[in-house]
Design an enzyme around this catalytic site. Structure first.
Site, PDB file in Angstrom:
ATOM      1  N   LYS A  41       9.975 -57.746   2.882  1.00 47.93           N
ATOM      2  CA  LYS A  41      10.463 -59.130   2.836  1.00 47.93           C
ATOM      3  C   LYS A  41      10.649 -59.532   1.378  1.00 47.93           C
ATOM      4  O   LYS A  41       9.747 -59.379   0.560  1.00 47.93           O
ATOM      5  CB  LYS A  41       9.461 -60.076   3.502  1.00 47.93           C
ATOM      6  CG  LYS A  41       9.961 -61.523   3.573  1.00 47.93           C
ATOM      7  CD  LYS A  41       9.045 -62.392   4.398  1.00 47.93           C
ATOM      8  CE  LYS A  41       7.932 -62.997   3.614  1.00 47.93           C
ATOM      9  NZ  LYS A  41       8.346 -64.029   2.635  1.00 47.93           N
ATOM     10  N   ASP A  68      13.872 -63.848   3.086  1.00 43.81           N
ATOM     11  CA  ASP A  68      13.179 -65.070   3.512  1.00 43.81           C
ATOM     12  C   ASP A  68      13.622 -66.224   2.616  1.00 43.81           C
ATOM     13  O   ASP A  68      12.891 -66.669   1.734  1.00 43.81           O
ATOM     14  CB  ASP A  68      11.663 -64.830   3.419  1.00 43.81           C
ATOM     15  CG  ASP A  68      10.862 -65.958   4.058  1.00 43.81           C
ATOM     16  OD1 ASP A  68      11.463 -66.784   4.776  1.00 43.81           O
ATOM     17  OD2 ASP A  68       9.639 -65.997   3.838  1.00 43.81           O
ATOM     18  N   LYS A  70      14.884 -69.207   3.802  1.00 42.07           N
ATOM     19  CA  LYS A  70      14.573 -70.502   4.459  1.00 42.07           C
ATOM     20  C   LYS A  70      15.647 -71.553   4.181  1.00 42.07           C
ATOM     21  O   LYS A  70      15.368 -72.624   3.643  1.00 42.07           O
ATOM     22  CB  LYS A  70      13.197 -71.018   4.022  1.00 42.07           C
ATOM     23  CG  LYS A  70      12.046 -70.100   4.407  1.00 42.07           C
ATOM     24  CD  LYS A  70      10.703 -70.751   4.131  1.00 42.07           C
ATOM     25  CE  LYS A  70       9.547 -69.843   4.433  1.00 42.07           C
ATOM     26  NZ  LYS A  70       9.361 -68.745   3.466  1.00 42.07           N
ATOM     27  N   ASP A  73      20.139 -77.145   4.685  1.00 38.15           N
ATOM     28  CA  ASP A  73      21.085 -77.953   3.903  1.00 38.15           C
ATOM     29  C   ASP A  73      22.084 -78.530   4.907  1.00 38.15           C
ATOM     30  O   ASP A  73      21.902 -78.376   6.127  1.00 38.15           O
ATOM     31  CB  ASP A  73      21.778 -77.053   2.849  1.00 38.15           C
ATOM     32  CG  ASP A  73      22.217 -77.830   1.611  1.00 38.15           C
ATOM     33  OD1 ASP A  73      22.827 -78.909   1.780  1.00 38.15           O
ATOM     34  OD2 ASP A  73      21.959 -77.357   0.496  1.00 38.15           O
ATOM     35  N   THR A 123       3.057 -71.474   8.722  1.00 41.18           N
ATOM     36  CA  THR A 123       1.696 -71.058   9.098  1.00 41.18           C
ATOM     37  C   THR A 123       0.622 -71.656   8.179  1.00 41.18           C
ATOM     38  O   THR A 123      -0.562 -71.533   8.465  1.00 41.18           O
ATOM     39  CB  THR A 123       1.577 -69.519   9.087  1.00 41.18           C
ATOM     40  OG1 THR A 123       2.052 -69.029   7.827  1.00 41.18           O
ATOM     41  CG2 THR A 123       2.378 -68.904  10.212  1.00 41.18           C
ATOM     42  N   ARG A 214      -0.231 -60.712   0.608  1.00 42.64           N
ATOM     43  CA  ARG A 214      -1.358 -60.456  -0.295  1.00 42.64           C
ATOM     44  C   ARG A 214      -2.348 -59.402   0.197  1.00 42.64           C
ATOM     45  O   ARG A 214      -2.867 -58.640  -0.649  1.00 42.64           O
ATOM     46  CB  ARG A 214      -2.050 -61.791  -0.618  1.00 42.64           C
ATOM     47  CG  ARG A 214      -1.199 -62.664  -1.540  1.00 42.64           C
ATOM     48  CD  ARG A 214      -1.609 -64.112  -1.528  1.00 42.64           C
ATOM     49  NE  ARG A 214      -1.246 -64.775  -0.274  1.00 42.64           N
ATOM     50  CZ  ARG A 214      -1.376 -66.073  -0.045  1.00 42.64           C
ATOM     51  NH1 ARG A 214      -1.877 -66.852  -0.992  1.00 42.64           N
ATOM     52  NH2 ARG A 214      -1.015 -66.598   1.108  1.00 42.64           N
TER      53      ARG A 214
HETATM   54  O1  LIG Z   1       5.462 -69.965   8.195  1.00 40.88           O
HETATM   55  C1  LIG Z   1       5.557 -69.110   7.282  1.00 40.88           C
HETATM   56  C2  LIG Z   1       6.782 -68.636   6.845  1.00 40.88           C
HETATM   57  C3  LIG Z   1       6.814 -67.677   5.866  1.00 40.88           C
HETATM   58  N1  LIG Z   1       5.680 -67.191   5.324  1.00 40.88           N
HETATM   59  C4  LIG Z   1       5.809 -66.140   4.291  1.00 40.88           C
HETATM   60  O2  LIG Z   1       5.074 -64.961   4.701  1.00 40.88           O
HETATM   61  C5  LIG Z   1       4.379 -64.397   3.618  1.00 40.88           C
HETATM   62  C6  LIG Z   1       2.912 -64.383   3.913  1.00 40.88           C
HETATM   63  O3  LIG Z   1       2.196 -63.912   2.790  1.00 40.88           O
HETATM   64  P1  LIG Z   1       0.613 -63.696   2.797  1.00 40.88           P
HETATM   65  O4  LIG Z   1       0.324 -63.327   1.366  1.00 40.88           O
HETATM   66  O5  LIG Z   1       0.322 -62.582   3.765  1.00 40.88           O
HETATM   67  O6  LIG Z   1      -0.035 -64.992   3.184  1.00 40.88           O
HETATM   68  C7  LIG Z   1       4.759 -65.209   2.372  1.00 40.88           C
HETATM   69  O7  LIG Z   1       5.816 -64.540   1.730  1.00 40.88           O
HETATM   70  C8  LIG Z   1       5.258 -66.537   2.928  1.00 40.88           C
HETATM   71  O8  LIG Z   1       6.271 -67.096   2.136  1.00 40.88           O
HETATM   72  C9  LIG Z   1       4.477 -67.666   5.743  1.00 40.88           C
HETATM   73  O9  LIG Z   1       3.407 -67.261   5.237  1.00 40.88           O
HETATM   74  N2  LIG Z   1       4.445 -68.603   6.736  1.00 40.88           N
END
Ligand SMILES: O=c1ccn([C@@H]2O[C@H](COP(=O)(O)O)[C@@H](O)[C@H]2O)c(=O)[nH]1
Length: 236
Positions: A41, A68, A70, A73, A123, A214
């Protein structure tokens, strides 16, 4: 758009988020991960550090790429921006789950293989965050409303937390890709994520693919961390 695959290998269910400050940092992580990861991603941080040409390179090297970005607009802008992205060869692009936005993106990707994912409720949000932003409904209700609107708008899949996956699978049916960030191996730090689940549990409740940032990118041994997640996925 391309069709949803009938079945997925455990490795192809893991999407590693390259949330890194430079292309060289991303190249280094991809090299460390090698063939343990097939799907990456590329999000806002890396895109603003030159990540789009790098995304093309990943695709040319045989990796799948999720952009990603998002989008949110006015419809004309979303449609035209989606037309630009459709040519890149990425597998997924995210747009926010507002009906105008989703319909415009669906028009923009017409005739391409790009699959669109609608971001239902981030999330990192819980009910209190939605209330503070002025929403009269909680996470579960808003995810449901937006998931049904996404299907209606011709969107291919949803970004949602694993907590909502079972209910949304029942609501939208088998055809949409359910893609879940907020994934944490047992005992892992949630950080800014509020709706989290382990990889095995997320797969068991019906997620198609897991987005993990992460827990892999910040691990002492990223390849071992990714392989452990793939083993967990396979075991579920
Ligand atoms: O609702 C959402 C939409 C996108 N993300 C993205 O996923 C990864 C999660 O990263 P972690 O480090 O595993 O927390 C990150 O790139 C977010 O921009 C999300 O977390 N929730």
């Amino acid at each position: 758009m391309s069709a949803k695959p009938a079945s997925l290998a455990p490795r192809d269910r893991l999407i590693v988020a390259l949330d890194l400050p430079s292309v060289s940092a991303a190249e280094s992580l991809v090299a460390k991960l090698g063939d343990s990861v097939s799907f990456y991603k590329v999000g806002l941080e890396l895109v603003y550090a030159g990540g789009l040409p790098f995304a093309r390179d990943l695709i040319a090297a045989g990796k799948q790429v999720f952009l990603d970005l998002k989008f949110h607009d006015i419809p004309n802008t979303v449609q035209r921006a989606t037309e630009q992205v459709a040519d890149l060869g990425a597998t997924y692009l995210t747009v926010h789950a507002f009906p105008q936005t989703m319909r415009a993106a669906a028009q923009g990707r017409a005739g391409s293989g790009l699959r669109l994912l609608a971001v239902t409720v981030m999330t990192s949000y819980d009910d209190a965050d939605l209330a503070a932003a002025g929403y009269a409904m909680g996470v579960k209700e808003l995810v449901r409303r937006r998931s049904l609107q996404a299907r209606e708008a011709g969107i291919d899949g949803l970004i949602l937390s694993a907590e909502e996956v079972a209910a949304m699978r029942e609501a939208v049916g088998p055809g949409m890709d359910l893609v879940t960030p907020g994934i944490r191996p047992a005992g892992g730090e949630a950080g800014d994520q509020k709706r989290v689940m382990t990889p095995a549990r997320a797969i068991a409740v019906g997620a198609d693919r897991l987005v993990v940032g992460r827990p892999v990118s910040q691990a002492a041994d990223p390849r071992a961390a990714a392989e452990a997640i793939v083993v967990e996925i396979a075991s579920a």
